[in-house]
Design an enzyme around this catalytic site. Structure first.
Site, PDB file in Angstrom:
ATOM      1  CE  LYS A   1     -40.640 -43.879  20.773  1.00  0.00           C
ATOM      2  NZ  LYS A   1     -41.250 -43.704  19.273  1.00  0.00           N
TER       3      LYS A   1
ATOM      4  CD  GLU B   1     -26.738 -34.918  22.388  1.00  0.00           C
ATOM      5  OE1 GLU B   1     -26.449 -33.802  22.029  1.00  0.00           O
ATOM      6  OE2 GLU B   1     -25.896 -35.456  23.208  1.00  0.00           O
TER       7      GLU B   1
ATOM      8  CB  CYS C   1     -30.533 -30.508  16.406  1.00  0.00           C
ATOM      9  SG  CYS C   1     -29.025 -31.532  15.827  1.00  0.00           S
TER      10      CYS C   1
ATOM     11  CD  GLU D   1     -35.569 -26.975  17.549  1.00  0.00           C
ATOM     12  OE1 GLU D   1     -36.626 -27.709  18.333  1.00  0.00           O
ATOM     13  OE2 GLU D   1     -34.562 -27.607  17.196  1.00  0.00           O
TER      14      GLU D   1
HETATM   15  P1  NAD Z   1     -39.855 -35.578  19.698  1.00  0.00           P
HETATM   16  O1  NAD Z   1     -39.369 -35.272  20.942  1.00  0.00           O
HETATM   17  O2  NAD Z   1     -41.378 -35.177  19.313  1.00  0.00           O
HETATM   18  O3  NAD Z   1     -39.681 -36.987  19.482  1.00  0.00           O
HETATM   19  C1  NAD Z   1     -38.243 -37.802  19.617  1.00  0.00           C
HETATM   20  C2  NAD Z   1     -38.604 -39.231  20.105  1.00  0.00           C
HETATM   21  O4  NAD Z   1     -39.259 -39.052  21.418  1.00  0.00           O
HETATM   22  C3  NAD Z   1     -39.894 -39.865  19.311  1.00  0.00           C
HETATM   23  O5  NAD Z   1     -39.373 -41.391  18.951  1.00  0.00           O
HETATM   24  C4  NAD Z   1     -41.152 -39.956  19.987  1.00  0.00           C
HETATM   25  O6  NAD Z   1     -41.807 -40.905  19.748  1.00  0.00           O
HETATM   26  C5  NAD Z   1     -40.418 -40.075  21.576  1.00  0.00           C
HETATM   27  N1  NAD Z   1     -41.197 -39.367  22.517  1.00  0.00           N
HETATM   28  C6  NAD Z   1     -42.217 -38.556  22.363  1.00  0.00           C
HETATM   29  N2  NAD Z   1     -42.892 -38.287  23.397  1.00  0.00           N
HETATM   30  C7  NAD Z   1     -42.334 -39.198  24.555  1.00  0.00           C
HETATM   31  C8  NAD Z   1     -42.370 -39.447  25.863  1.00  0.00           C
HETATM   32  N3  NAD Z   1     -43.558 -38.725  26.431  1.00  0.00           N
HETATM   33  N4  NAD Z   1     -41.726 -40.143  26.481  1.00  0.00           N
HETATM   34  C9  NAD Z   1     -40.571 -41.055  25.693  1.00  0.00           C
HETATM   35  N5  NAD Z   1     -40.546 -40.765  24.426  1.00  0.00           N
HETATM   36  C10 NAD Z   1     -41.486 -40.058  23.780  1.00  0.00           C
HETATM   37  O7  NAD Z   1     -38.875 -34.910  18.603  1.00  0.00           O
HETATM   38  P2  NAD Z   1     -38.868 -35.114  17.091  1.00  0.00           P
HETATM   39  O8  NAD Z   1     -39.742 -34.305  16.407  1.00  0.00           O
HETATM   40  O9  NAD Z   1     -38.968 -36.392  16.782  1.00  0.00           O
HETATM   41  O10 NAD Z   1     -37.393 -34.462  16.806  1.00  0.00           O
HETATM   42  C11 NAD Z   1     -37.253 -33.050  16.627  1.00  0.00           C
HETATM   43  C12 NAD Z   1     -36.451 -32.581  17.585  1.00  0.00           C
HETATM   44  O11 NAD Z   1     -35.421 -33.023  17.883  1.00  0.00           O
HETATM   45  C13 NAD Z   1     -36.005 -30.963  17.471  1.00  0.00           C
HETATM   46  O12 NAD Z   1     -36.169 -30.366  18.528  1.00  0.00           O
HETATM   47  C14 NAD Z   1     -34.588 -31.059  17.361  1.00  0.00           C
HETATM   48  O13 NAD Z   1     -33.889 -30.262  17.485  1.00  0.00           O
HETATM   49  C15 NAD Z   1     -34.271 -32.239  18.068  1.00  0.00           C
HETATM   50  N6  NAD Z   1     -32.923 -32.905  17.638  1.00  0.00           N
HETATM   51  C16 NAD Z   1     -31.740 -32.702  18.417  1.00  0.00           C
HETATM   52  C17 NAD Z   1     -30.556 -33.238  18.086  1.00  0.00           C
HETATM   53  C18 NAD Z   1     -29.472 -32.931  18.808  1.00  0.00           C
HETATM   54  O14 NAD Z   1     -28.345 -33.794  18.603  1.00  0.00           O
HETATM   55  N7  NAD Z   1     -29.359 -32.234  19.859  1.00  0.00           N
HETATM   56  C19 NAD Z   1     -30.440 -34.063  16.808  1.00  0.00           C
HETATM   57  C20 NAD Z   1     -31.686 -34.208  16.063  1.00  0.00           C
HETATM   58  C21 NAD Z   1     -32.688 -33.679  16.537  1.00  0.00           C
END
Ligand code: NAD
Length: 493
Positions: A175, A248, A282, A379
């Site tokens: 997804k 992550e 990130c 963040e």
């Molecule tokens: P997000 O958590 O909003 O969304 C990530 C994914 O999770 C999306 O596909 C979203 O649709 C899905 N999602 C949202 N709610 C959900 C739920 N209740 N159940 C299951 N899936 C759900 O994050 P984002 O805004 O897309 O990404 C930014 C974040 O990602 C930042 O915090 C960043 O630091 C982190 N990030 C971490 C890494 C790492 O490797 N540590 C790498 C890239 C980004």
């Protein structure tokens, strides 16, 4: 005419049973729609899980070097399509074109690396405590894995997960983020062309709550690999039940600049770390912990360069800083700027939206930030940098460790002793010396400590560990019953 993309299930493009769709936009030009995608529901996930379950029987039985051949083919197709996909990353996600190409290159690298693992997938052998008994471990697939990804590396992050999942013999239900479904669909299309058998990779687009929520709770899915926000990760951990879950999550990464640092070098690292990808990595540098002896000089150097940063579409050659992913991200950066001002930090530059269409925010630098301020702890995921002055290395390390996250950290110093003290004492999964907080390479493990994750690592050999199970095997060729812990007392007699 705008293309309507379907879900990809069992090797076919199929519409969602919901009959609903959503759109993807260009953040540099939000009036430009890039594609229409399925707003899927629970039944679509169910269909994808059935396909993945059926395909698992076949795919897990293909010898790993055979699976590797498909991964090498994916690498080759990604290489052939690098320019086109890089442009797509820039158009849908916003990062500048060089970084869009980098996103694709990371996918090429990780498919190549994981394909190589197809001829290793090492277990180990060890002597038994008993005579004529052979002990070994072997790597086995987990089963069906649910992959849930963010938008900031729309090709690279799905590639990290899929390459490791597939080489280990798993099948996946994927997804992608609803901000970058087009990149995901193009990646899946390419993987299909490379010969990934039907049902091995299934993509279901749509909202996190129901599509993601159904995936994480599904009893037939035994592994979840999630990259995204800390709060979503927390929700997943609480709701996934008994599954192997890899998280992550976010970061609040710091560069420490000591009084003996090469300031010119540090400046390049700070600019790249804080404003590359518009601060939306990130591993982005969101804090500079600076020795007071060089604070003023460094501020002047930084200001001079930040003022010259060119905002614009990532496709324009002159652009240094592209747009943020969407309007909500612009509003979030602006909200934190207001918080920083209220908290009493000194705004050195930026702190507002430029007069141009698109999701832009001016590169912003605060100084005299104290470690307890919210802008020094939370963040922001935008082009907002905080300078925190300190008196010595001990204080710098204490400040670096004073946040809930622990992804990436860096120190600029010419003193080897200081560098090694920082390596030893800083709480992070990734550490750089005299380099910025960003720049992961795919053959090394990647991930963080504290609230950045739950102890798993992606990429490198640890990526194989995340996406496989270990089976311990004992083969007794003595022809008699031997009892561990009991007969061992007799072996020297
Ligand atoms: P997000 O958590 O909003 O969304 C990530 C994914 O999770 C999306 O596909 C979203 O649709 C899905 N999602 C949202 N709610 C959900 C739920 N209740 N159940 C299951 N899936 C759900 O994050 P984002 O805004 O897309 O990404 C930014 C974040 O990602 C930042 O915090 C960043 O630091 C982190 N990030 C971490 C890494 C790492 O490797 N540590 C790498 C890239 C980004």
């Amino acid at each position: 005419m705008l293309r309507v993309w379907s879900n990809f299930i069992d090797g076919k493009w199929v519409r969602s049973s919901s009959g609903k769709t959503f759109k993807s936009y260009n953040p540099a030009k939000p009036s430009q729609t890039l594609g229409i995608f399925q707003q899927s529901n629970e039944q679509d996930v169910e269909r994808a899980v059935s396909a993945a379950e059926k395909a698992f029987l076949f795919w897990s039985d293909v010898p790993a070097p055979g699976r590797a051949r498909v991964l090498f083919k994916i690498r080759d197709l990604l290489t052939k399509n690098k320019q086109r996909l890089g442009k797509l990353v820039t158009t849908e996600m916003g990062k500048v074109f060089a970084e869009g190409l980098g996103d694709v290159q990371e996918a090429i690298d990780v498919f190549e690396y994981m394909a190589g693992e197809g001829r290793r997938l090492f277990g180990h052998t060890t002597p038994s405590e008993l005579r004529d008994k052979f002990c070994m471990t072997v790597r086995q697939p987990i089963g069906i894995i649910g992959l849930i990804t963010p938008w900031n590396f729309p090709i690279a992050i799905p590639a990290w997960k899929m390459s490791a999942a597939l080489i280990c013999g798993n099948t996946v239900v994927f997804k992608p983020s609803s901000d970058t479904p087009l990149c995901a669909a193009e990646l899946v299309k390419l993987m299909n062309k490379a010969g990934v058998p039907p049902g091995v990779v299934n993509m279901v687009t749509g909202p996190g709550e129901n599509v993601g929520g159904t995936i994480i709770k599904h009893p037939k899915i035994h592994g979840i690999s999630f990259t995204g926000h800390k709060d979503t990760g927390n929700y997943i951990l609480k709701n996934a039940g008994i599954k192997k879950v890899g998280l992550e999550l976010g970061g609040k990464n710091a560069i420490i600049i000591m009084d003996d640092a090469n300031l010119d070098l540090a400046l390049e690292g700070v600019l790249w770390g804080a404003f590359g990808t518009t601060g939306q990595r990130c591993t982005a540098t969101s804090r500079v912990i600076i020795h007071r002896a060089v604070q003023h000089r460094f501020e002047q150097m930084l200001l001079e360069r930040v003022h010259k940063l060119q905002l614009g579409s990532g496709l324009s050659k002159d652009t240094d800083v592209g747009p943020l992913i969407n309007q909500a991200a612009v509003d979030k950066s602006h909200k934190y700027v207001q918080i920083g001002k209220t908290e009493g930090a000194t705004l050195l530059c930026g702190g507002g939206r430029p007069r141009m269409k698109g999701c832009y925010y001016n590169p912003t630098v605060f100084t005299n930030v104290t470690p307890t301020m919210r802008i020094a702890n939370e963040e922001i995921f935008g082009p907002v940098l905080s300078l925190i002055p300190v008196n010595d290395l001990n204080e710098a390390i204490e400040v670096a460790n004073g946040v809930e996250y622990g992804l990436s950290a860096s120190i600029y110093t010419q003193d080897i002793n200081k560098a090694f003290k920082a390596i030893k004492r800083i709480e992070s999964g990734v550490m750089y010396v005299n380099a910025s907080t960003i720049g992961a390479e795919v053959h090394l493990p990647f991930g963080g400590v504290k609230n950045t994750g739950n102890g798993t690592r992606e990429a490198g050999i640890e990526g194989i560990h995340e996406f496989s199970e270990v089976k311990t095997v004992y083969v007794d060729f003595s022809g008699k019953l031997q009892k561990a812990q009991i007969d061992v007392m007799k072996v020297l007699k």
